[in-house]
Design a protein around this motif. Structure first.
Motif, PDB file in Angstrom:
ATOM      1  N   ASN A 180       0.837  -1.205   0.000  1.00 20.96           N
ATOM      2  CA  ASN A 180       0.000   0.000   0.000  1.00 20.96           C
ATOM      3  C   ASN A 180       0.870   1.252   0.000  1.00 20.96           C
ATOM      4  O   ASN A 180       0.571   2.249  -0.674  1.00 20.96           O
ATOM      5  N   ARG A 181       1.956   1.206   0.767  1.00 21.86           N
ATOM      6  CA  ARG A 181       2.867   2.353   0.815  1.00 21.86           C
ATOM      7  C   ARG A 181       3.575   2.544  -0.528  1.00 21.86           C
ATOM      8  O   ARG A 181       3.751   3.672  -1.001  1.00 21.86           O
ATOM      9  N   LEU A 182       3.999   1.427  -1.159  1.00 24.06           N
ATOM     10  CA  LEU A 182       4.619   1.532  -2.480  1.00 24.06           C
ATOM     11  C   LEU A 182       3.641   2.102  -3.502  1.00 24.06           C
ATOM     12  O   LEU A 182       4.005   2.948  -4.332  1.00 24.06           O
ATOM     13  N   LYS A 183       2.413   1.625  -3.447  1.00 23.05           N
ATOM     14  CA  LYS A 183       1.395   2.104  -4.387  1.00 23.05           C
ATOM     15  C   LYS A 183       1.170   3.595  -4.216  1.00 23.05           C
ATOM     16  O   LYS A 183       1.098   4.352  -5.203  1.00 23.05           O
ATOM     17  N   ALA A 184       1.072   4.048  -2.961  1.00 20.93           N
ATOM     18  CA  ALA A 184       0.889   5.471  -2.691  1.00 20.93           C
ATOM     19  C   ALA A 184       2.103   6.284  -3.132  1.00 20.93           C
ATOM     20  O   ALA A 184       1.983   7.485  -3.435  1.00 20.93           O
ATOM     21  N   ASN A 185       3.265   5.630  -3.208  1.00 20.29           N
ATOM     22  CA  ASN A 185       4.496   6.318  -3.587  1.00 20.29           C
ATOM     23  C   ASN A 185       4.772   6.233  -5.086  1.00 20.29           C
ATOM     24  O   ASN A 185       5.848   6.594  -5.544  1.00 20.29           O
ATOM     25  N   GLY A 186       3.804   5.744  -5.849  1.00 18.60           N
ATOM     26  CA  GLY A 186       3.909   5.797  -7.309  1.00 18.60           C
ATOM     27  C   GLY A 186       4.647   4.658  -7.964  1.00 18.60           C
ATOM     28  O   GLY A 186       5.131   4.808  -9.101  1.00 18.60           O
ATOM     29  N   VAL A 187       4.755   3.498  -7.314  1.00 14.93           N
ATOM     30  CA  VAL A 187       5.406   2.366  -7.973  1.00 14.93           C
ATOM     31  C   VAL A 187       4.679   2.031  -9.274  1.00 14.93           C
ATOM     32  O   VAL A 187       3.443   2.061  -9.338  1.00 14.93           O
ATOM     33  N   LYS A 188       5.426   1.749 -10.307  1.00 10.82           N
ATOM     34  CA  LYS A 188       4.852   1.334 -11.587  1.00 10.82           C
ATOM     35  C   LYS A 188       5.047  -0.160 -11.745  1.00 10.82           C
ATOM     36  O   LYS A 188       6.151  -0.678 -11.542  1.00 10.82           O
ATOM     37  N   VAL A 189       3.988  -0.865 -12.108  1.00 11.99           N
ATOM     38  CA  VAL A 189       4.041  -2.311 -12.286  1.00 11.99           C
ATOM     39  C   VAL A 189       3.810  -2.635 -13.758  1.00 11.99           C
ATOM     40  O   VAL A 189       2.817  -2.200 -14.349  1.00 11.99           O
ATOM     41  N   VAL A 190       4.734  -3.393 -14.352  1.00 15.30           N
ATOM     42  CA  VAL A 190       4.613  -3.800 -15.756  1.00 15.30           C
ATOM     43  C   VAL A 190       4.630  -5.320 -15.834  1.00 15.30           C
ATOM     44  O   VAL A 190       4.852  -6.014 -14.847  1.00 15.30           O
ATOM     45  N   ASN A 191       4.392  -5.850 -17.018  1.00 17.01           N
ATOM     46  CA  ASN A 191       4.160  -7.287 -17.134  1.00 17.01           C
ATOM     47  C   ASN A 191       5.381  -8.150 -16.869  1.00 17.01           C
ATOM     48  O   ASN A 191       5.255  -9.274 -16.382  1.00 17.01           O
TER      49      ASN A 191
END
Length: 350
Positions: A203-214
């Motif tokens: 959740n913290r990574l997501k809030a910090n703008g982590v980008k997830v690719v395939n």
């Protein structure tokens, strides 16, 4: 260095089964009269020095025929689907995230190579003796050194720091549902933060703008800032990756953060129902032997499992093996893997 498209879906696996090809032909070719042939099933990133299998044949009289069947996840899935009629004699490339599945499904005949005592036995999965460690590939965060120098920004040192706002929108990782390194990173967060804490970390990574690719290919070659291809200066890759990013001046362009690593071990084993079990055991011995182990770093960007094997000179300078890397027991991975991936999907993508 590439472990990119783990196939969790049965449909994907079946599709790959119909589309896979045999190196040197479209199907297994019979050995000439009087010749022994062993079929080696591997992942798609397998590579070997030219002439090495010819040398094995000269020593043993055994011809090796290699068949690539996708990455570690796809390879393991296909072994399960073809258990009643195995596609080969030896498998290489089942890694520590899938090893328990191969063992639990009874895909392998127990075999303890005499070469295992030279180091590979340190990474034994359990007491079954069904898999022998061939190499290690530590999944770690890599950083663009020039970016951090130009910005006057200190590199993150830990998983915790990746969620710090000063690194907002700088990180790209690969999807654990479709990528072997992505799965390793998810397991790393479970190992670090525990069953009760890993979701909060994401959740913290997501809030910090982590980008997830395939997969790794997209993350490293399209989104990573090294070479001007992307704008993310922190990428999920391997401890060995900096060895491929040395400039003409001899200086590395990237650095692996060795306190962020998760250990992946790749194994070889004799398939149950192998047509050539004795030849298969000799090939496993060869994969653990000095000559094969000496070339795995340059050929596959992984560390040899055998003790005392020297790394290439540039690796010693820019890609040393982490002294400590996180890892979860195989049984725990087997019990939680798909549940964690599903929870991750709902949390990050849902």
């Amino acid at each position: 260095m590439r472990r990119t498209t783990a196939a969790f879906a049965l449909v994907t696996t079946l599709a790959m089964l119909t589309g896979c090809s045999l190196i040197g032909g479209s199907g297994a070719t019979p050995a000439p009269p009087g010749e022994t042939k062993v079929v080696l099933l591997t992942h798609e990133s397998f590579a070997v020095s030219e002439g090495l299998f010819a040398e094995f044949k000269k020593q043993t009289g055994i011809t090796v025929e290699q068949r690539a069947l996708g990455d570690a996840g796809a390879l393991t899935n296909q072994l399960v689907l073809t258990k009643a009629n195995p596609l080969g004699d030896v498998v290489f490339g089942v890694d520590s995230t899938f090893a328990s599945r191969a063992i639990d499904n009874g895909l392998l005949d127990p075999y303890q190579s005499p070469e295992a005592a030279k180091g590979p036995q340190r990474y034994a999965v359990d007491g079954s003796g069904a898999l022998s460690a061939v190499d290690l590939g530590d999944v770690c965060m890599n950083v663009d050194l020039a970016y951090f120098a130009q910005k006057g920004l200190a590199e993150p040192k830990s998983l915790d720091e990746l969620a710090d706002p000063k690194y907002k929108d700088l990180l790209v990782v690969s999807d654990p549902a479709t990528s072997s390194p992505g799965l390793a990173f998810l397991l790393n967060t479970v190992a670090k933060f525990g069953e009760d804490g890993w979701a909060g970390y994401w959740n913290r990574l997501k809030a910090n703008g982590v980008k997830v690719v395939n997969g790794w290919e997209t993350a490293y070659k399209q989104e990573f800032s090294v070479g001007g291809k992307g704008n993310r200066p922190i990428v999920l890759s391997y401890a060995s990756s900096p060895a491929a990013e040395v400039g003409q001046d001899g200086k590395p362009k990237t650095k692996a953060l060795l306190d962020t690593c998760y250990r992946q071990v790749e194994y070889a084993g004799v398939l149950k129902g192998a047509k050539q079990p004795e030849a298969a055991r000799k090939l496993v011995d060869f994969l653990l032997g000095e000559k094969f182990q000496a070339q795995v770093a340059e050929q596959m960007y992984v560390y040899p499992a055998r003790e005392g094997v020297a790394l290439p000179a540039v690796w010693q300078q820019v890609a040393p093996q982490p002294r400590q890397a996180a890892a979860l027991p195989a049984a725990k991975v087997a019990e939680g893997r798909e549940r964690w991936v599903e929870q991750w999907r709902k949390l990050v993508q849902g």
